[in-house]
Design an enzyme around this catalytic site. Structure first.
Site, PDB file in Angstrom:
ATOM      1  N   HIS A  38      14.794  19.859 -45.430  1.00 48.70           N
ATOM      2  CA  HIS A  38      13.984  18.712 -45.321  1.00 48.70           C
ATOM      3  C   HIS A  38      14.856  17.661 -44.420  1.00 48.70           C
ATOM      4  O   HIS A  38      15.860  17.954 -43.926  1.00 48.70           O
ATOM      5  CB  HIS A  38      13.601  18.150 -46.763  1.00 48.70           C
ATOM      6  CG  HIS A  38      14.719  17.972 -47.455  1.00 48.70           C
ATOM      7  ND1 HIS A  38      15.669  17.298 -47.618  1.00 48.70           N
ATOM      8  CD2 HIS A  38      14.856  18.691 -48.613  1.00 48.70           C
ATOM      9  CE1 HIS A  38      16.583  17.232 -48.329  1.00 48.70           C
ATOM     10  NE2 HIS A  38      16.241  18.219 -49.255  1.00 48.70           N
ATOM     11  N   GLU A  39      14.159  16.429 -44.426  1.00 44.72           N
ATOM     12  CA  GLU A  39      14.714  15.419 -43.477  1.00 44.72           C
ATOM     13  C   GLU A  39      16.235  14.926 -44.269  1.00 44.72           C
ATOM     14  O   GLU A  39      17.188  14.709 -43.198  1.00 44.72           O
ATOM     15  CB  GLU A  39      13.873  14.132 -43.425  1.00 44.72           C
ATOM     16  CG  GLU A  39      14.524  12.698 -42.723  1.00 44.72           C
ATOM     17  CD  GLU A  39      14.837  13.133 -41.378  1.00 44.72           C
ATOM     18  OE1 GLU A  39      14.117  14.116 -40.998  1.00 44.72           O
ATOM     19  OE2 GLU A  39      15.941  12.515 -40.872  1.00 44.72           O
ATOM     20  N   HIS A  41      18.457  17.306 -45.108  1.00 47.17           N
ATOM     21  CA  HIS A  41      19.067  18.334 -44.471  1.00 47.17           C
ATOM     22  C   HIS A  41      19.509  18.186 -42.909  1.00 47.17           C
ATOM     23  O   HIS A  41      20.586  18.221 -42.475  1.00 47.17           O
ATOM     24  CB  HIS A  41      18.587  19.728 -44.496  1.00 47.17           C
ATOM     25  CG  HIS A  41      18.710  20.164 -45.957  1.00 47.17           C
ATOM     26  ND1 HIS A  41      17.384  20.383 -46.692  1.00 47.17           N
ATOM     27  CD2 HIS A  41      19.794  20.844 -46.754  1.00 47.17           C
ATOM     28  CE1 HIS A  41      17.614  20.712 -48.029  1.00 47.17           C
ATOM     29  NE2 HIS A  41      19.011  20.922 -48.013  1.00 47.17           N
ATOM     30  N   GLN A  68      24.410  30.935 -58.709  1.00 49.95           N
ATOM     31  CA  GLN A  68      24.338  29.659 -59.225  1.00 49.95           C
ATOM     32  C   GLN A  68      23.069  29.193 -59.929  1.00 49.95           C
ATOM     33  O   GLN A  68      22.875  28.271 -60.158  1.00 49.95           O
ATOM     34  CB  GLN A  68      24.700  28.597 -58.036  1.00 49.95           C
ATOM     35  CG  GLN A  68      23.477  28.439 -56.977  1.00 49.95           C
ATOM     36  CD  GLN A  68      23.808  27.666 -55.919  1.00 49.95           C
ATOM     37  OE1 GLN A  68      24.705  28.020 -55.013  1.00 49.95           O
ATOM     38  NE2 GLN A  68      23.582  26.369 -55.911  1.00 49.95           N
TER      39      GLN A  68
HETATM   40  O1  PAF Z   1      23.759  22.110 -52.229  1.00 47.57           O
HETATM   41  C1  PAF Z   1      23.258  23.325 -52.014  1.00 47.57           C
HETATM   42  O2  PAF Z   1      22.242  23.849 -51.471  1.00 47.57           O
HETATM   43  C2  PAF Z   1      24.200  24.602 -52.645  1.00 47.57           C
HETATM   44  O3  PAF Z   1      24.706  24.300 -54.092  1.00 47.57           O
HETATM   45  C3  PAF Z   1      25.081  25.085 -51.870  1.00 47.57           C
HETATM   46  C4  PAF Z   1      26.212  24.072 -51.391  1.00 47.57           C
HETATM   47  C5  PAF Z   1      24.709  25.526 -50.505  1.00 47.57           C
HETATM   48  C6  PAF Z   1      25.722  26.521 -52.460  1.00 47.57           C
HETATM   49  O4  PAF Z   1      25.062  27.336 -52.512  1.00 47.57           O
END
Ligand code: PAF
Length: 308
Positions: A38-39, A41, A68
């Site tokens: 999105h914006e 990023h 995760q």
């Molecule tokens: O912030 C995120 O999008 C994720 O936690 C990362 C840092 C890409 C690790 O998967």
């Protein structure tokens, strides 16, 4: 926003990534993401472009990291929008998009949370607080994949959004405690201010799950944090009291935590010297969608706004 049309090179394997990076000079700047860009990023990629300069290279990784996500979390329904993501990366000047499959990152399979036969990164005790108290194992997963990305890309700098503030603090510790460095010198970790909608809602890939009513309610999270900032000059207890009062006027917000911590996320005493840098952090569910946010505070001095 940059409008130049540009197609990044897509690397799907470790070998392809190594081959494309081998041909490049200058600093390599990594923007790790899980896609669904999105914006917020886009602003990270722009920042990376500036940091890399014309000689350097910007690598955006797109990888939804299973390690995760806990049981019952949204791994399967996490949005995957690769073509649109590639457009964002191209528009913002990324040189390389590293988009590996799961078995490229975890060739021996994804370790289980309690795997004892595999090496994963132990994130220390901060990882069982705040987000980690609600999502056990989450930061082991984050730091393990970030360590792998650092090993594969060997960046000179990496950019992470401050929206995931605890993640940023832990990644800085990872780099310091395990002595990471880049190709050409120390590995610089850059924290980028949170990008917000006009009503203050922090941009997040998960916002797209909110319906109109929930989207309206979700703006309460940033109002709660800004209330803490307004009263931060009277100390951490007053800041928290103001934030809680604002939260009471919010509807449909199911709180996980609301805390004021030091900038390094250690616990704060009730009395702190004027000018102490701190962070107000919130996590809550709105209509079943879990959202997190945080803002910087300076305790004991009048509020002057903030960097996010
Ligand atoms: O912030 C995120 O999008 C994720 O936690 C990362 C840092 C890409 C690790 O998967």
């Amino acid at each position: 926003m940059s409008t130049a049309v540009h197609t990044p090179t897509v690397a799907a394997t470790r070998a392809e990534l190594a081959a494309v990076l081998e041909q490049r000079d200058g600093d390599v700047v990594l923007v790790p993401t899980m896609g669904a860009l999105h914006e917020g990023h886009a602003s990270l990629v722009r920042r990376a472009r500036e940091r890399a300069g014309t000689d350097g290279s910007v690598v955006v990784s797109i990888f939804v990291n299973p390690l995760q996500f806990g049981p019952g979390e949204d791994l399967d329904r996490y949005p995957r929008t690769f073509d649109a993501d590639l457009d964002v990366c191209g528009r913002e000047g990324a040189d390389v998009v590293f988009a590996p499959a799961v078995d490229e990152v975890y060739p021996d399979g994804v370790p289980t949370a309690d795997a004892t036969d595999r090496v994963t990164v132990d994130p220390g005790s901060l990882a069982s607080q705040l987000e980690g108290a609600i999502r056990p194992g989450h930061f082991r997963g984050v730091l393990t994949v970030v360590a792998k990305l650092f090993g594969l890309v060997r960046p000179d700098a990496a950019i992470f959004g401050e929206k995931d503030y605890q993640q940023l603090v832990l990644i800085r510790r990872l780099v310091a405690d395990l002595c990471y460095s880049g190709r050409r010198g120390p590995l610089e970790i850059i924290g980028a201010p949170t990008d917000r909608e006009s009503d203050g809602l922090a941009r997040s890939s998960r916002n797209r799950y909110l319906d109109d009513e929930e989207r309206f309610r979700a703006a309460a999270l940033s109002r709660v944090l800004y209330a803490a900032r307004t009263d931060a000059e009277y100390g951490p207890t007053a800041a928290l009291t103001a934030a809680r009062a604002e939260l009471r006027s919010a509807t449909g917000v199911d709180l996980d935590y609301l805390e004021i911590r030091a900038a390094d996320l250690s616990e704060l005493p009730a009395e702190v010297p004027p000018g102490t840098r701190a962070r107000a952090l919130i996590a809550a569910r709105v209509g079943g969608i879990r959202l997190i946010d945080n803002v910087a505070l300076t305790l004991g001095v009048p509020a002057t706004g903030g960097d996010n």
